[in-house]
Scaffold this active site. Structure first.
Site, PDB file in Angstrom:
ATOM      1  N   ASP A 180      -6.420   8.802  -1.960  1.00 41.31           N
ATOM      2  CA  ASP A 180      -5.764   8.427  -0.628  1.00 41.31           C
ATOM      3  C   ASP A 180      -4.338   8.470  -0.774  1.00 41.31           C
ATOM      4  O   ASP A 180      -3.486   7.353  -0.542  1.00 41.31           O
ATOM      5  CB  ASP A 180      -6.106   6.980  -0.055  1.00 41.31           C
ATOM      6  CG  ASP A 180      -5.906   6.639   1.389  1.00 41.31           C
ATOM      7  OD1 ASP A 180      -5.511   7.811   2.014  1.00 41.31           O
ATOM      8  OD2 ASP A 180      -5.929   5.559   1.721  1.00 41.31           O
TER       9      ASP A 180
HETATM   10 MG   LIG Z   1      -2.639   1.824   1.905  1.00 43.02          MG
END
Ligand SMILES: [Mg+2]
Ligand SMILES: Nc1ncnc2c1ncn2[C@@H]1O[C@H](COP(=O)(O)OP(=O)(O)O)[C@@H](O)[C@H]1O
Length: 262
Positions: A180
Site C-alpha cells: 500500500d
Molecule cells: Mg496508512
C-alpha cells in the site's frame, strides 16, 4: 482513551497523545511523543503486519515493535514513532525533484531486501482469490475508487473487473512489496527516507504492485485529490528515470485496477 490491554497501558502510562486521522482503513492511531499505538480489527492484515514487522527488524527502516496484544475483536500494536514527515507533507509537495528522488530511493530500499526466507507471500493467485472473496461478499469500497474505473467506458461492476483481471494476468517479477505504497505511508526526514509505516500488506509480490500505487498516489496528490490544493512541477517521466524502470503501462493499469477490489 478507550480500554487497552494492561501490558500496553503500563508502558504508555499517562503520556500525552494526539489522535491521527490520516489513515483510511478504519484503524485508530494514537501518536505519543516517541511511540504510536495502532488499534485495528484483528484479522489477517494485522497478523501480517506484526509478523512482518518482526521479520523486517534490521532489514528495512520500519518502526520497532514495542508490544503487541489482541483480544477477540481488536489488535493493539505499540511501536516506535518514525521521525520526520509524510511524503505528502507540503514541504515535499513543493519540492517535486526531492520528492521523486526520495520515493525512488524508498522503492529501491524495498527491492534490496533479501526475500529468500520471507514468511509472507501474496502472489497474484492469492491476491485474486482475496479479491474474489471481497467481490462475492460485497466488500468492495465503491466510494474509494478512481472515477473512471466503473460506469461509462469502465467496467460494469466489480465482478466484471475481477473477470478481466483473471483473464489478463501479467507475468510476475517478485520482490519485497509494501503493498500500500501511498505517500502517507512513507516518511522522510530532510533529504533522507526515514521509514515505512502501515505494513499490513507487506509481503512478496510483483514489483509493479508498489510502482503502480506509488505512481497513483503521487499523481493524485499533485492533482489535488484528497482534499488538498493542487501542486505543480511533477514530472512523472523523471520519477521513472530515477527508479531506473521503463514504465510498463499495462502492468501499472493492471495493479491499479486490482487495488480497486480491496
Ligand atoms: Mg496508512
Ligand atoms: N510508527 C509511526 N510513526 C509515525 N507516524 C505514524 C506511525 N504509525 C502511524 N502513524 C501516523 O498515523 C497515520 C495512520 O497510520 P497507518 O498505519 O498508516 O494506518 P491506516 O491503515 O489507517 O492508513 C499515518 O499516516 C501516520 O501519519
Amino acid at each position: 482513551m478507550i480500554q487497552i490491554p494492561s501490558k500496553i497501558q503500563k508502558i504508555i502510562g499517562n503520556e500525552k497523545y494526539i489522535i491521527d486521522n490520516v489513515g483510511m482503513s478504519g484503524s485508530s492511531v494514537y501518536v505519543f511523543e516517541d511511540k504510536v499505538l495502532k488499534i485495528q480489527a484483528a484479522g489477517s492484515e494485522s497478523e501480517n503486519e506484526y509478523l512482518m514487522m518482526k521479520w523486517l527488524q534490521g532489514k528495512l527502516l520500519i518502526p520497532e515493535v514495542l508490544a503487541y496484544e489482541k483480544d477477540d475483536s481488536k489488535s493493539y500494536l505499540l511501536m516506535s514513532r518514525i521521525s520526520g514527515a509524510m511524503a505528502c507533507d507540503d514541504y515535499y509537495m513543493k519540492a517535486p525533484e526531492l520528492l521523486t528522488d526520495l520515493l525512488a530511493k524508498a522503492i529501491h530500499m524495498l527491492w534490496e531486501v533479501d526475500i529468500s526466507d520471507c514468511p509472507s507471500i501474496i502472489n497474484l493467485d492469492k491476491k485474486l482469490e482475496m479479491a474474489r472473496y471481497n467481490v462475492e461478499h460485497d466488500l468492495v469500497d465503491m466510494e474509494n475508487v478512481q472515477p473512471d474505473t466503473f460506469g461509462g467506458d469502465g467496467f460494469k461492476n466489480p465482478k466484471e473487473l475481477l473477470e478481466w483481471l483473471i483473464e489478463n494476468r501479467p507475468e510476475e517479477d517478485l520482490v519485497l512489496s509494501h503493498g500500500d505504497l501511498c505517500l502517507p505511508n512513507i516518511f522522510f526526514m530532510g533529504k533522507d527516507v526515514s521509514g515505512f509505516i502501515d505494513l499490513g500488506k507487506i509481503c512478496i509480490a510483483d514489483r509493479y504492485q508498489d510502482i503502480a500505487l506509488c505512481y497513483r498516489s503521487l499523481s493524485n496528490n499533485f492533482k489535488g485529490i484528497y482534499g488538498r490544493a493542487a501542486c505543480e512541477g511533477l514530472d512523472t517521466d523523471k520519477f521513472f528515470e530515477k527508479l531506473d524502470v521503463k514504465p510498463d503501462w499495462k502492468k501499472i493499469r493492471y495493479y491499479i485496477l486490482l487495488d480497486e477490489l480491496f
